[in-house]
Design an enzyme around this catalytic site. Structure first.
Site, PDB file in Angstrom:
ATOM      1  CD  GLU A 150       6.280  -0.924  12.423  1.00 49.63           C
ATOM      2  OE1 GLU A 150       6.696  -1.419  13.702  1.00 49.63           O
ATOM      3  OE2 GLU A 150       5.422  -1.644  11.906  1.00 49.63           O
TER       4      GLU A 150
ATOM      5  CB  SER B 217      -1.010  -0.079   1.262  1.00 42.55           C
ATOM      6  OG  SER B 217      -0.376   0.269   2.364  1.00 42.55           O
TER       7      SER B 217
END
Lengths: 271, 341
Positions: free
Chosen positions: B68, B47
């Site tokens: 992350e 995405s």
């Protein structure tokens, strides 16, 4: 020619004395975890790492990321004694406008390869440098000195997976396993044992040695350099506050303020 | 306005595209030009806009998995070794979960890492409040040395990506997953730190960025029917803010509205208010955005309406600041009369 083990032990004693002088002069800082790291740093900077103190940013140099950033006094003292900057500068540690910030700042201090401070972040940085080195076909190695309490941080294990997955055999993590942290013993606060097994199941090559024995340290680092396809972690069994009897294995010496009297007593122990 | 090369949104069919796609094109352009680029993603390539890059340049792409924090730290190491690094994940994960690593490793070291918050603002739509990022601009803006950019459309997103690669120090860029109107073209000027006046007017100014620029241009058109000239300014760079253009808008129009697809606390509105409150010209300001709350599920367009971020909302904000401006002017006139008597 590399220094002999006896010479390395003499250097380590000088570095320990420097650390205490810096902490007395600064009026704050971390004694316990600095003293436990000294032999590791001396073994690395004098016996193992390819560096040129006269050219701190030489591209082919081996790198060190001080993930246990509170051991900055030990690293600064080692760098000064190794010739990166004037030993007199050590007296400015933590003072206004100093180049020796409380935690390492690569833009202020010659020889610092990465700015660090927040715990648990160094191994990711080391991995990134190692990936770039592999892409560029460079031979240098990257050392990451970590505290054991730091392994409570989740990012350490993220980085542990990344290094193994990408087969970063140019990364060597060193854990200063002094079994103490700010609030007490690591095994009392949140147990880390069995630490060897944890890293082994993360697909790392694990070596455990006496972290105050420079011969064992240099042997461990050359073993790490010979391992291919896997990163190595050297678990260095150490004593927090090593060399100063009243500090040894005392959690309160994580960051207790040093007085003149105690300083004199400590320096006698390191005479 | 031909000289800006803008699309005439009032008289032509407006095309839409996710700004994530402009990010993807910018990355490909950089790699094609030979930049030593590494693009990282944390399991969102599908995405975020990096999957096209991955296909073209697999050797320059690194999926770090759902790590992350490690992604940002690894990016620091790559940058230290001279690589041009782009890291990508949802805005709230980049700016939120990895904030301390961005602060203590990237910013403290002034490293050349570009942090790309994809699917940001309300554009995560159906995912709802926990995955929409309304505070990313505010928390990134406080970090020393951080450049913060919110591109308005996919065309500008491509330019921002390319420009970020050449900007020293860390950059945060926010992209949207939802299709948003394309209002700029390849010839529209874009320079980091330089705002653009997209419509002239002397009665009030709207300072805005992202998808809100389109709404602001429509609002200005609505107000034109009431005889009001509204200046519309694209403040794509929130930091460093183009203080010259902001001050000129304050001096020349005397009433400001800021409009952003994010929190009213600490974002573009906050930046403009901070600048003007410390200038010699205090000016009535109205901050249009989302007021101290999380988002919720819905289509992007529906959410913009739901949170009062449409052209009609900007138009009523302009009317509000205009009435405050007039009452200030009235007071000034009275004060002047008192001084004369």
């Amino acid at each position: 020619m590399s220094p002999t083990p006896i010479e390395l032990r003499d250097i380590a004693k000088v570095v320990r004395r420097d650390v205490l002088t810096m902490l007395l002069e600064a009026g704050s800082g971390h004694a316990g975890g600095s003293l436990s790291s000294v032999d590791i740093l001396v073994a690395l900077y004098w016996g193992v790492m390819r560096v040129r103190p006269d050219r701190p940013s030489w591209e082919e140099r081996d790198r060190l990321v001080l993930s246990k950033a509170h051991a900055a006094p030990a690293l600064y003292a080692a760098l000064a004694r190794r010739g990166y900057f004037d030993v007199k500068d050590l007296l400015t540690f933590r003072k206004i406008r100093t180049k020796l910030q409380g935690f390492p700042d690569m833009h202020k201090t010659p020889g610092i390869d990465a700015s660090v401070g927040s715990p648990g972040q160094g191994l990711s940085i080391a991995n990134g440098i190692a990936m770039a080195a592999k892409r560029d076909g460079r031979q240098y190695r990257i050392y990451c000195l970590m505290g054991d309490g730091e392994a409570h941080e989740g990012q350490v294990w993220e980085a542990g997976m990344t290094a193994a997955h990408h087969k970063l055999d140019n990364v060597c993590a060193v854990i200063d396993r002094n079994r103490m942290m700010g609030d007490g013993g690591t095994e009392d606060i949140v147990a880390l044992s069995p630490l060897q097994d944890k890293w082994r199941t993360f697909n790392w090559h694990v070596v455990e040695i006496d972290g105050h024995n420079v011969e064992q340290l240099t042997a461990a680092f050359s073993e790490a350099a010979s391992v291919k396809g896997q990163p190595t972690v050297v678990i260095a069994r150490t004593v927090k506050g090593k060399g100063v009897p009243f500090m040894e294995n005392k959690a309160e010496w994580h960051d207790r303020k040093l007085t003149e009297d105690l300083y004199e007593e400590a320096m006698k122990a390191l005479a | 306005m031909a000289e800006m090369g803008l699309v005439d949104i009032h008289h032509s069919v407006v095309e839409t595209e996710a700004t994530n796609r402009g990010y993807e094109r910018g990355l490909i352009e950089l790699a094609e030009r030979g930049t030593d680029i590494i693009v990282m993603d944390a399991d969102l390539a599908g995405s975020s806009g990096t999957s096209g890059f991955r296909k073209r340049f697999p050797d320059r792409f690194l999926d770090i998995g759902l790590c992350e924090q490690d992604m940002i730290g690894t990016a620091a190491g790559l940058a230290l070794a001279g690589k041009c690094v782009f890291v990508t994940t949802h805005g709230m994960l980049a700016a939120g979960k990895a904030w301390d690593i961005i602060r203590s490793t990237i910013c403290y070291g002034s490293l050349n890492v570009n942090i790309c918050g994809a699917d940001a603002g309300l554009s995560a739509g159906g995912a709802g409040g926990s995955r929409q990022s309304l505070e990313d601009v505010a928390v990134m803006r406080t970090l020393p040395g951080m450049t913060v950019i919110v591109p308005t459309d996919a065309v500008e997103a491509r330019k921002a990506t390319v420009a970020a690669a050449r900007t020293p120090g860390p950059v945060y860029i926010r992209f949207a997953a939802a299709r948003v109107p394309i209002i700029t073209t390849n010839i529209t000027p874009f320079t980091i730190g330089q705002a653009g006046v997209y419509r002239q007017g002397d009665d009030a100014s709207v300072l805005t960025n992202g998808v809100m620029l389109y709404e602001a241009l429509k609002a200005a058109r609505l107000l034109e029917d009431d005889g009001l000239g509204v200046r519309v300014i694209n403040c794509h760079t929130i930091k460093p803010l183009d203080r010259a253009i902001v001050n000129r808008a304050a001096v020349e129009t005397g009433a400001l509205v800021t409009a952003e697809e994010g929190s009213t606390i600490g974002g573009l509105g906050g930046a403009v208010a901070e600048a003007l409150a410390q200038s010699s010209r205090p000016t009535p300001i109205k901050i249009v955005g989302i007021e101290d709350r999380f988002g919720e599920s819905g289509e992007h367009e529906q959410l913009l309406s739901h949170f009062g971020l449409k052209s009609r909302d900007i138009a009523s904000a302009v009317r509000e600041v205009l009435s405050r401006k007039r009452s200030l002017e009235g007071r000034d006139t009275e004060a002047a009369r008192d001084r004369v008597q």
